[in-house]
Design a protein around this motif. Structure first.
Motif: not given
Length: 485
Positions: A210-221
């Motif tokens: 069930e291992a999971a990871v997610s990434f969200l990149t801030d468009p400004d910083t």
């Protein structure tokens, strides 16, 4: 710089590293197509028994096998720089050759002892012990693409990965097998066999499915928000491997079994079926489990100007971003990866047989199929050669070969399942090698042939029953036909 264990655990949860599960997953069909030439062919089907009254496979030298499978090659990682003899890492080329579900696997086996003998005319017993190392890692393509190409193309996008599966194991098996020949449907020969195995586990490491990871990149910083669930890494025996008592006996054990059958449909056609590696190991000793606490963290990058301290920087960064807990008292179970073989063999010439095979394997919950077609030729009683063509999952076509030779009681054998790329290792994505020496005593085929000839001779020597008719002998009119002729 070598990372410590905790850093490796955190990295594993994110897909940077991984190990894989217990499975004797070799798809070496070239060796399988040797039939029951060697004692080691018994790993495919419990009914397989070499042409001998009695055999002994000695420790180490009798059975060594290694299998490495990958979805990409060295040449997929590096490309030549024009006008030079140097190469460079090509991210785009690598990612174009990786698909979701691709895996890196390694399997190894060493025979400790194997003994077999016949019981009467219909039964056969085999005793064995093997060392086995198995590993599998599924590539998280999305995560690799994000890490290798950077986050510039993913601004404002949520990149998630839940295919962080990987397991690795080292264990020993002790077992006994029995097969029996039956006569069915008239004179057709049916053999059935069963192998029971006691499993002694030494090392296990596996990432929770069930291992999971997610990434969200801030468009400004350009800062990266990383989210994880409660990923768990389960291990056993990692701190006990240097303990000789632990390697002899411990509390990690389980049971497994194989069963199989083959049937002679016609004098030329034979079919075989087997299911191998059904069972599991209970891990109770040397356990250390690690759970990554579900959390979110913002990552602004690392200072890697001092490459000598890059390992420490990564360690400190991961430990600052994420919390984890360690617990040692939770036992767990790992299942063996089951394999199924279905094959049909047809004798096209007196000394030549064509075999078609389908092998199904359970890889961490996913079923994969390998297809093969081989030809086996018997050169007298001394030499047997086999050539095969096979199609493995996520890979192209591979050509393989195997050979076995017998000199008196000594039998030598070897097999290679990918001969296409052997002349250029940089283009190889799988390698499967077997070799060994056995001691075979007597020839079962000679005794069967002798018994068959004696049976025919005995039937011919039996007195023929007299014919009886409804009339006395003086009413026999057969002489009238003779006179007309």
């Amino acid at each position: 710089m070598i990372l410590n264990l905790k850093t490796k655990i955190l990295s594993l949860c994110f897909g940077f590293i991984g190990f894989t599960h217990v499975a004797f997953a070799q798809s070496d069909l070239s060796f399988y197509h040797l039939g029951e030439l060697t004692p080691q062919n018994n790993i495919f089907n419990p009914v397989f028994f070499p042409d001998a009254d009695f055999y002994v496979s000695l420790p180490l030298i009798s059975g060594v096998s290694t299998n490495l499978n990958n979805s990409f090659t060295y040449n997929d990682l590096f490309v030549a720089i024009d006008g030079t003899d140097s190469v460079q890492f090509d991210t785009e080329h690598l990612l174009s050759n990786i698909n979701d579900g691709d895996r890196l696997s390694f399997d190894g086996s060493i025979s400790l002892l194997q003994v077999g003998f016949h019981v009467g005319k219909a039964g056969a017993v085999q005793l064995f012990a093997n060392e086995r190392v198995k590993s599998r890692l599924f590539y998280p393509k999305k995560l690799l693409q994000y890490l290798l190409e950077g986050n510039a193309d993913f601004l404002g996008q949520n990149v998630s990965e839940n295919n962080l599966r990987g397991q690795g194991s080292y264990y020993r098996e002790y077992g006994v097998g029995y097969s029996h020949e039956l006569s069915v449907l008239g004179e057709k020969k049916l053999r059935v066999g069963l192998k029971l195995k006691y499993l002694q586990g030494f090392i296990q490491a596996e990432v929770d499915k069930e291992a999971a990871v997610s990434f969200l990149t801030d468009p400004d910083t350009y800062y990266v928000n990383i989210s994880t669930n409660n990923s768990v890494l389960r291990t056993a025996g990692l701190d006990s491997f240097d303990n000789s008592d632990y390697l002899m006996s411990n509390g990690n054990n389980g049971f497994g079994f194989d069963f199989g059958a083959d049937m002679q449909i016609t004098p030329k056609l034979n079919v075989a079926f087997s299911v191998n590696d059904i069972g599991s190991i209970n891990w109770r000793e040397g356990i250390k489990n690690y759970e990554l606490v579900e959390s979110e963290a913002t990552f602004g990058g690392m200072d890697l100007r001092d490459l000598d301290n890059a390992g420490d920087v990564l360690k400190d960064t991961l430990e600052q971003l994420f919390d984890y807990r360690e617990f040692e008292d939770e036992e767990f179970k790992s299942k063996l990866n089951t394999r199924v073989f279905i094959s049909g063999s047809y004798k096209v010439i007196p000394k030549g047989t064509v075999t078609a095979t389908v092998m199904s394997r359970n890889d961490l919950g996913d079923a994969s199929f390998t297809y093969g077609l081989g030809y086996t030729h018997y050169v007298g009683k001394m030499l047997t050669v086999s050539g095969s063509i096979s199609k493995k999952p996520k890979q192209g076509v591979a050509l393989g070969g195997a050979v076995g030779a017998r000199f008196g009681i000594i039998q030598l054998y070897t097999s290679l399942d990918n001969t296409i790329g052997i002349n250029d290792i940089r283009n190889m994505n799988n390698l499967n090698v077997r070799f060994g020496v056995n001691l075979l005593f007597g020839r079962r085929s000679e005794k069967k042939e002798k018994d068959s000839q004696e049976k025919i001779k005995s039937e011919k020597s039996k007195p023929q029953k007299e014919k009886f008719g409804p009339f006395p002998d003086e009413y026999d009119l057969g002489h009238l036909n003779d006179s007309e002729n």
